[in-house]
Scaffold this motif. Structure first.
Motif, PDB file in Angstrom:
ATOM      1  N   HIS A 453       0.848  -1.374  -0.113  1.00 29.57           N
ATOM      2  CA  HIS A 453      -0.108  -0.183  -0.069  1.00 29.57           C
ATOM      3  C   HIS A 453       0.828   1.327   0.070  1.00 29.57           C
ATOM      4  O   HIS A 453       0.637   2.318  -0.799  1.00 29.57           O
ATOM      5  CB  HIS A 453      -0.895   0.003   1.239  1.00 29.57           C
ATOM      6  N   MET A 454       2.040   1.274   0.648  1.00 25.81           N
ATOM      7  CA  MET A 454       2.784   2.506   0.854  1.00 25.81           C
ATOM      8  C   MET A 454       3.621   2.325  -0.628  1.00 25.81           C
ATOM      9  O   MET A 454       3.902   3.705  -0.891  1.00 25.81           O
ATOM     10  CB  MET A 454       3.795   2.257   2.035  1.00 25.81           C
ATOM     11  N   ALA A 455       4.133   1.413  -1.273  1.00 28.87           N
ATOM     12  CA  ALA A 455       4.599   1.533  -2.528  1.00 28.87           C
ATOM     13  C   ALA A 455       3.701   2.134  -3.495  1.00 28.87           C
ATOM     14  O   ALA A 455       4.027   3.093  -4.363  1.00 28.87           O
ATOM     15  CB  ALA A 455       5.077   0.260  -2.859  1.00 28.87           C
ATOM     16  N   LYS A 456       2.463   2.041  -3.340  1.00 29.34           N
ATOM     17  CA  LYS A 456       1.494   2.689  -4.368  1.00 29.34           C
ATOM     18  C   LYS A 456       1.466   4.121  -4.165  1.00 29.34           C
ATOM     19  O   LYS A 456       1.163   4.982  -5.075  1.00 29.34           O
ATOM     20  CB  LYS A 456      -0.070   2.052  -4.177  1.00 29.34           C
ATOM     21  N   LEU A 457       1.442   4.694  -2.736  1.00 33.97           N
ATOM     22  CA  LEU A 457       1.449   5.960  -2.785  1.00 33.97           C
ATOM     23  C   LEU A 457       2.824   6.762  -2.803  1.00 33.97           C
ATOM     24  O   LEU A 457       2.734   7.928  -2.780  1.00 33.97           O
ATOM     25  CB  LEU A 457       0.950   6.084  -1.087  1.00 33.97           C
ATOM     26  N   PHE A 458       3.672   5.862  -3.034  1.00 27.31           N
ATOM     27  CA  PHE A 458       5.048   6.538  -3.293  1.00 27.31           C
ATOM     28  C   PHE A 458       5.373   7.772  -4.044  1.00 27.31           C
ATOM     29  O   PHE A 458       5.912   9.104  -3.703  1.00 27.31           O
ATOM     30  CB  PHE A 458       6.219   5.497  -3.618  1.00 27.31           C
ATOM     31  N   ASP A 459       4.672   7.673  -5.162  1.00 23.00           N
ATOM     32  CA  ASP A 459       4.712   8.885  -6.001  1.00 23.00           C
ATOM     33  C   ASP A 459       3.994  10.228  -5.578  1.00 23.00           C
ATOM     34  O   ASP A 459       4.486  11.200  -5.988  1.00 23.00           O
ATOM     35  CB  ASP A 459       4.026   8.624  -7.557  1.00 23.00           C
ATOM     36  N   ASN A 460       3.048  10.041  -4.788  1.00 17.96           N
ATOM     37  CA  ASN A 460       2.308  11.150  -4.368  1.00 17.96           C
ATOM     38  C   ASN A 460       2.937  11.758  -2.960  1.00 17.96           C
ATOM     39  O   ASN A 460       2.704  12.822  -2.619  1.00 17.96           O
ATOM     40  CB  ASN A 460       0.926  10.552  -3.979  1.00 17.96           C
ATOM     41  N   ILE A 461       3.767  10.857  -2.312  1.00 25.74           N
ATOM     42  CA  ILE A 461       4.637  11.525  -1.071  1.00 25.74           C
ATOM     43  C   ILE A 461       5.799  12.535  -1.822  1.00 25.74           C
ATOM     44  O   ILE A 461       6.525  11.763  -2.301  1.00 25.74           O
ATOM     45  CB  ILE A 461       4.945  10.400  -0.404  1.00 25.74           C
ATOM     46  N   THR A 462       5.957  13.536  -1.199  1.00 25.31           N
ATOM     47  CA  THR A 462       7.073  14.401  -1.481  1.00 25.31           C
ATOM     48  C   THR A 462       8.063  14.762  -0.223  1.00 25.31           C
ATOM     49  O   THR A 462       9.147  15.213  -0.716  1.00 25.31           O
ATOM     50  CB  THR A 462       6.437  15.588  -1.951  1.00 25.31           C
ATOM     51  N   VAL A 463       7.614  14.378   0.962  1.00 20.89           N
ATOM     52  CA  VAL A 463       8.452  14.829   1.999  1.00 20.89           C
ATOM     53  C   VAL A 463       9.772  13.894   2.087  1.00 20.89           C
ATOM     54  O   VAL A 463       9.725  12.608   1.820  1.00 20.89           O
ATOM     55  CB  VAL A 463       7.774  14.665   3.380  1.00 20.89           C
ATOM     56  N   PRO A 464      11.054  14.199   1.810  1.00 22.52           N
ATOM     57  CA  PRO A 464      12.083  13.310   1.798  1.00 22.52           C
ATOM     58  C   PRO A 464      12.195  12.341   2.779  1.00 22.52           C
ATOM     59  O   PRO A 464      12.745  11.111   2.431  1.00 22.52           O
ATOM     60  CB  PRO A 464      13.310  14.388   1.914  1.00 22.52           C
ATOM     61  N   MET A 465      11.995  12.348   4.171  1.00 20.39           N
ATOM     62  CA  MET A 465      12.089  11.544   5.114  1.00 20.39           C
ATOM     63  C   MET A 465      11.053  10.243   4.913  1.00 20.39           C
ATOM     64  O   MET A 465      11.438   9.128   5.032  1.00 20.39           O
ATOM     65  CB  MET A 465      11.802  12.152   6.682  1.00 20.39           C
ATOM     66  N   THR A 495      14.540   9.666 -11.459  1.00 21.48           N
ATOM     67  CA  THR A 495      14.516  10.788 -10.772  1.00 21.48           C
ATOM     68  C   THR A 495      15.479  11.321  -9.741  1.00 21.48           C
ATOM     69  O   THR A 495      15.680  12.295  -8.915  1.00 21.48           O
ATOM     70  CB  THR A 495      13.213  11.285  -9.728  1.00 21.48           C
ATOM     71  N   PHE A 496      16.791  10.371  -9.814  1.00 21.57           N
ATOM     72  CA  PHE A 496      17.792  10.203  -8.831  1.00 21.57           C
ATOM     73  C   PHE A 496      18.312  11.813  -8.986  1.00 21.57           C
ATOM     74  O   PHE A 496      18.542  12.099  -7.631  1.00 21.57           O
ATOM     75  CB  PHE A 496      18.796   9.342  -9.343  1.00 21.57           C
ATOM     76  N   THR A 497      18.672  12.387  -9.724  1.00 23.16           N
ATOM     77  CA  THR A 497      19.547  13.578  -9.628  1.00 23.16           C
ATOM     78  C   THR A 497      18.646  14.756  -9.044  1.00 23.16           C
ATOM     79  O   THR A 497      19.289  15.511  -8.555  1.00 23.16           O
ATOM     80  CB  THR A 497      19.893  14.096 -10.987  1.00 23.16           C
ATOM     81  N   ALA A 498      17.225  14.617  -9.037  1.00 26.76           N
ATOM     82  CA  ALA A 498      16.686  15.496  -8.470  1.00 26.76           C
ATOM     83  C   ALA A 498      16.149  15.188  -7.059  1.00 26.76           C
ATOM     84  O   ALA A 498      15.703  16.328  -6.406  1.00 26.76           O
ATOM     85  CB  ALA A 498      15.142  15.931  -8.997  1.00 26.76           C
ATOM     86  N   GLU A 499      16.484  14.303  -6.372  1.00 30.71           N
ATOM     87  CA  GLU A 499      16.011  13.694  -4.907  1.00 30.71           C
ATOM     88  C   GLU A 499      17.067  14.380  -3.942  1.00 30.71           C
ATOM     89  O   GLU A 499      18.160  14.938  -4.297  1.00 30.71           O
ATOM     90  CB  GLU A 499      15.962  12.211  -4.861  1.00 30.71           C
ATOM     91  N   GLU A 500      16.459  14.543  -2.830  1.00 27.67           N
ATOM     92  CA  GLU A 500      17.261  15.050  -1.710  1.00 27.67           C
ATOM     93  C   GLU A 500      18.412  13.819  -1.086  1.00 27.67           C
ATOM     94  O   GLU A 500      18.082  12.723  -1.607  1.00 27.67           O
ATOM     95  CB  GLU A 500      16.450  15.379  -0.250  1.00 27.67           C
TER      96      GLU A 500
END
Length: 985
Positions: A453-465, A495-500
């Motif tokens: 379930h968390m993997a499905k939500l991964f794209d919508n989550i933006t907070v780095p932690m 998206t690796f280069t754009a991540e925190e």
């Protein structure tokens, strides 16, 4: 432009004030000083006026002088050079009759921070420490700290002054000198030993600031002087009774010591008992101090008495709430039961600030258990919806802690957190992910669905932690989600280069773990991500990438480490422990700055551990004037013994013996009497012998007989006579008393002064109509109260005016309840028309306020009150004319009250004046060598403060009446009464 105008206005104002200060008119100077002090109070800078102000320091106007010193105290440190020019004036002011001026001069002197005047300051402090005024002594204690910071080499001399001031009995001085002790020599515990009990007893009457300081010091003291009341299996034997006898064998002694129950030191109990009432204080710092004292010193079953007081403080300002909640959070970790009944007090209000909400949340989480968890979780559901994002995130953390601590609700909490993943708020979702990650580590096998379930939500989550937490879960449990994990890695490669940075690190970890488990699908992806990481700007990521490459990709250089890659990266991880942030704060003393900051602050003194063996408690024994009560009780015992003996002998003694008494009386001085020192059993034996062989008894008067006779001889003296040492009628009796008993005890016995006998005024206490037949009158016999030296003796005459007998006449409730009254014994029966005289003792505390109490019979209760005139609150004091003048010189300024009196013609003779003064006040006559001077001396019964009355005869029947005493209110009332008495014909 506006600023320049403002500055010019200030300059004009300062010039006007300078002119006024330099004028010849006292009124202008006074007005100018009022304005200057007003400017200081508003925070304005008035330092430019220093030269003009300091000129007025020698003014004779007391009001002006006071204001000048207020100014100088503020600016002496800034304008040191100018202040030094006036140092001789300050030194002269130290001898000023006004206590406020003396104190202010010392305060200014100690504010001049120049090493060259250290000897002058030291001398001034020593003199002030011996000053008659407690206010000046208090100021000297404050000056000690300033001098020590200026010149630490003076420490030894300052310790001598501190030792002297610690013996001071004034409540005004106690707090200040303990503060000086804490600053100068906190390690000199030996200075506290002799003053420990006095400080405990004074504590309730000290000002609030002093109470906080003294309690803090006594907490440290107690931890070094008493053994721990927290020992495992300790039982409390308050009676301290011995249950065994000493044995000769060492083994038995050891067994007995082990078996002996814990007995609290009486001084330890004294501290706990005397601080308990301060929990009702209006000052939050005092309540907090007592709470920490009980936490660190009291037996565990007694600590809970502070709970209600701490909860009461939560109604204060948010600053107070913050500190109190921090301390409750620390306490609630160790002892949940203390605050559980008050759980609702920690519910969050919408008006609370975020830091208050977070602390309340912390406490609620600490209090959670199987019984109340459902209630707490319902509260948390509401808090999660809060608009305060930081508080909502803290609530999710709290839910996680509850889930780990209480296994019964783990699944419920997890399901609730999963529902929060669909929340619109990113902060809530991110915090939920982090907490779920921690919870899944405790039981990963059961929750693969939650990971999907968390993997499905991964794209919508933006907070780095939160993104990093999901990636960590995917990598850690990739075997349970074999299809989803590679797909998540594919998305991350894009998206690796754009991540925190934190997300990049977890991406590299995920790639490495998937490479080891599912290399067919993820080999190329892993190489691609490792190549991206190799050239990243962050050196942590570059280092991690190189390490992972060497670890998982086999080559010639990698060596043997490659074999252990799986064991290193996929090793089972211990589940994280969700703990309170306050768990380790108990290493700091509660209520301190260090505890609040959770780091050791400058000046913090750690509480020592309890000593394994109790130190010698005799070091706190003091031979001081406190045994006055013992002397009074000794006198009472002697009197009662003589009365009982005379009562039993009067029936048996023959007339022959009464004749012999005159011839035997001469022998009484040579023979030492043993009656007062005999044990009760011996007295009983003697009484039996008396009944059988009464004629053979020698008629030597006992010490108590002589005491009674001496009192009778005093009462026969003429009214107005003043005499000393009346309790011993002659030197021979004195010698016998000193031989018979401890001479040190009777030294004080001889200092007691005779009561001044004047016409007895009787006052009505209860009218027979109001009292349903019981009437009561009272008068003041002006004799020392035998029950307690601080009490005024009162004699009450009870009369039954009814036609039936009254039963069980006694004293009931008193108002206020703290009123110190020694009641008479219950009168079982009073027949019609009969009267009985009873004695009482009342501690009026040097106040003319009425003592209210209930006079009760078996059927009824009557509210009555006894009010003492100011003159009845005194006891006579004898002194020579020279001593009178010396003491009078110490009580000038605010301690002196005088007024011109117009005397009645009949009251101009020496005898008439003494008669009128003694009719008003219970004082002693001081013999005078001048016919126009009349002097009287006394002390207040309760506090022992000196009261000096002097009457200087002038022309045409006028006289100057002067009263010198520290008790200014009593002085004005006594002056009024004496003026009225002297004016009456």
């Amino acid at each position: 432009g506006g600023g320049a105008v403002f500055i010019s206005l200030i300059k004009i104002q300062n010039e006007d004030l300078k002119e006024m200060l330099e004028s010849n008119k006292e009124s202008l100077k006074l007005e100018a000083m009022k304005r200057v002090v007003g400017l200081i109070a508003k925070g304005k800078n008035a330092s430019e006026l220093f030269p003009a102000v300091v000129k007025n320091v020698a003014s004779k106007n007391i009001e002006l002088k006071k204001l000048v010193y207020v100014y100088l105290v503020r600016y002496a440190e800034e304008q040191q050079d100018l202040a030094l020019l006036s140092i001789s004036t300050f030194q002269r002011a130290l001898k000023d009759p006004n206590q406020f001026i003396r104190a202010s001069a010392l305060r200014v002197l100690s504010s001049i921070r120049v090493p060259i005047i250290v000897p002058i300051m030291m001398l001034a402090i020593k003199e002030a420490a011996a000053d008659l005024s407690p206010y000046v002594r208090k100021t000297s204690a404050h000056a000690i700290q300033k001098l020590y910071s200026l010149d630490p080499e003076q420490k030894e001399q300052l310790i001598e002054v501190i030792e002297k001031l610690l013996k001071d009995k004034s409540t005004l001085v106690a707090g200040s000198v303990v503060m000086a002790f804490e600053e100068v020599c906190p390690d000199r515990i030996d200075l506290i030993h002799k003053n420990y009990r006095k400080l405990c007893n004074l504590l309730v009457d000290v000002e609030e600031w002093g109470q906080v300081v003294i309690i803090s010091m006594l907490t440290r003291y107690a931890r070094t002087q008493f053994i721990s009341p927290w020992k495992e299996g300790a039982t409390f034997d308050e009676n301290n009774e011995k249950t065994f006898y000493d044995s000769d064998s060492e083994e038995k002694k050891e067994q007995q010591l082990e078996a002996k129950p814990y007995v609290m030191d009486p001084d330890h109990r004294l501290l706990l008992r005397n601080t308990k009432p301060l929990l009702q204080s209006r000052n939050t710092a005092v309540v907090m101090s007592v709470a920490q004292l009980y936490w660190h010193l009291a037996p565990k079953h007694e600590v809970s008495i502070v709970t209600k007081s701490l909860v009461r403080l939560l109604r204060s300002h948010r600053e107070v709430q913050y500190i109190v909640l921090q301390n409750i959070a620390t306490m609630s970790i160790q002892r949940k039961g203390m605050f559980e009944p008050y759980m609702k007090s920690f519910y969050v209000r919408s008006t609370d600030a975020t830091h208050i909400k977070t602390l309340k949340l912390e406490i609620l989480t600490n209090l959670a258990n199987e019984a109340n968890i459902s209630t707490i979780l319902r509260e948390f559901q509401t808090y999660v919806k809060s608009q305060d994002k930081a508080f909502a995130a803290a609530t999710i953390q709290a839910i996680g802690r509850c889930a780990t601590n209480i296994s019964e609700v783990t699944d419920t909490c997890l399901n609730g957190l999963v529902l929060l993943l669909s929340n619109r708020d990113e902060t809530v979702v991110a915090e939920s992910v982090v907490v779920i990650k921690k919870l899944l580590q405790t039981q990963p096998t059961q929750h693969s669905e939650i990971i999907k379930h968390m993997a499905k939500l991964f794209d919508n989550i933006t907070v780095p932690m939160a993104r990093a937490s999901i990636l960590w879960l995917m990598g850690e449990y990739c075997e349970r989600v074999p299809k989803i994990a590679p797909d998540v890695l594919r998305k991350m490669a894009k998206t690796f280069t754009a991540e925190e940075d934190i997300v990049k690190l977890q991406t590299v970890n995920l790639a490495a773990k998937l490479y080891l488990i599912n290399s067919k699908q993820t080999k190329l992806l892993t190489q691609y991500i490792l190549n991206l990481g190799k050239y990243d700007q962050n050196y942590d990521i570059r280092d991690r990438t190189r390490f992972i490459r060497q670890l998982i990709v086999p080559n010639e250089k990698s060596g043997a480490l490659n074999k252990y890659a799986r064991r290193i990266l996929l090793a089972p991880k211990p589940a994280p422990v969700l703990e309170s942030a306050f768990k380790d704060r108990d290493r700091y003393q509660l209520g301190t700055l260090s505890h609040s900051l959770n780091t050791k602050a400058t000046g913090y003194q750690e509480l020592s551990d309890w000593p394994p063996v109790a130190p010698d408690q005799s070091v706190r024994n003091v031979e001081v004037i406190e045994p006055v009560r013992n002397r009074i009780s000794l006198i009472l015992d002697l009197v009662l013994t003589s009365v009982s003996e005379s009562g039993s002998e009067s029936e048996e003694e023959s007339s022959d013996e009464s004749e012999k008494s005159s011839s035997d009386s001469g022998k009484s001085s040579s023979g030492s009497e043993d009656s007062s020192s005999e044990s009760q059993s011996e007295q009983k034996k003697k009484k039996k012998k008396k009944t059988k062989t009464a004629p053979q008894k020698k008629n030597k008067p006992t010490a108590a007989d002589r005491y009674c006779k001496s009192l009778q001889s005093v009462q026969m003296l003429p009214t107005g006579a003043s005499h000393t040492g009346v309790y011993c009628s002659d030197n021979q009796h004195t010698a016998n008393l000193q031989n018979q008993h401890n001479p040190r005890v009777f030294h004080m016995f001889l200092q007691v002064t005779a009561p001044s006998f004047g016409p007895v005024k009787t006052y009505e206490l209860l009218h027979h109509m109001t009292g349903k037949g019981l009437s009561a009158k009272y008068h003041f016999p002006r004799q020392p109260c035998l029950y307690q030296p601080s009490m005024v003796a009162v004699q009450v005459i009870l009369t039954n005016s009814s036609d039936h007998s009254l039963e069980e006449i006694h004293v009931g409730d008193r108002n206020p309840a703290s009123l110190n009254i020694h009641c008479f014994n219950t009168i079982e029966r009073l027949e019609p028309e009969a009267s009985v005289t009873v004695s009482m003792g009342i501690d009026f505390s040097d106040s003319t306020q009425a003592a209210n109490f209930q006079l009760c019979t078996k059927e009824d209760q009557f509210s009555v009150s006894i009010q003492a005139a100011v003159g009845e609150l005194l006891m006579p004091s004898s002194m020579a004319e020279q001593d009178f003048s010396k003491e009078q010189g110490k009580l000038l300024g605010m301690n002196e009250t005088s007024q011109t009196v117009t005397m009645a013609t009949a009251n101009t003779s020496s005898q008439a004046i003494s008669k009128q003064v003694l009719s008003v006040a219970n004082v002693g006559v001081v013999s005078s060598g001048q016919s126009n001077f009349h002097r009287f001396a006394g002390r207040t019964v309760s506090s022992g403060a000196l009261v000096l009355v002097s009457l200087e005869m002038k022309e045409s029947s006028t006289a100057l009446l002067t009263i010198n005493t520290e008790k200014s209110v009593m002085a004005s009332m006594l002056l009024r009464d004496l003026k009225q008495a002297l004016a009456q014909a």
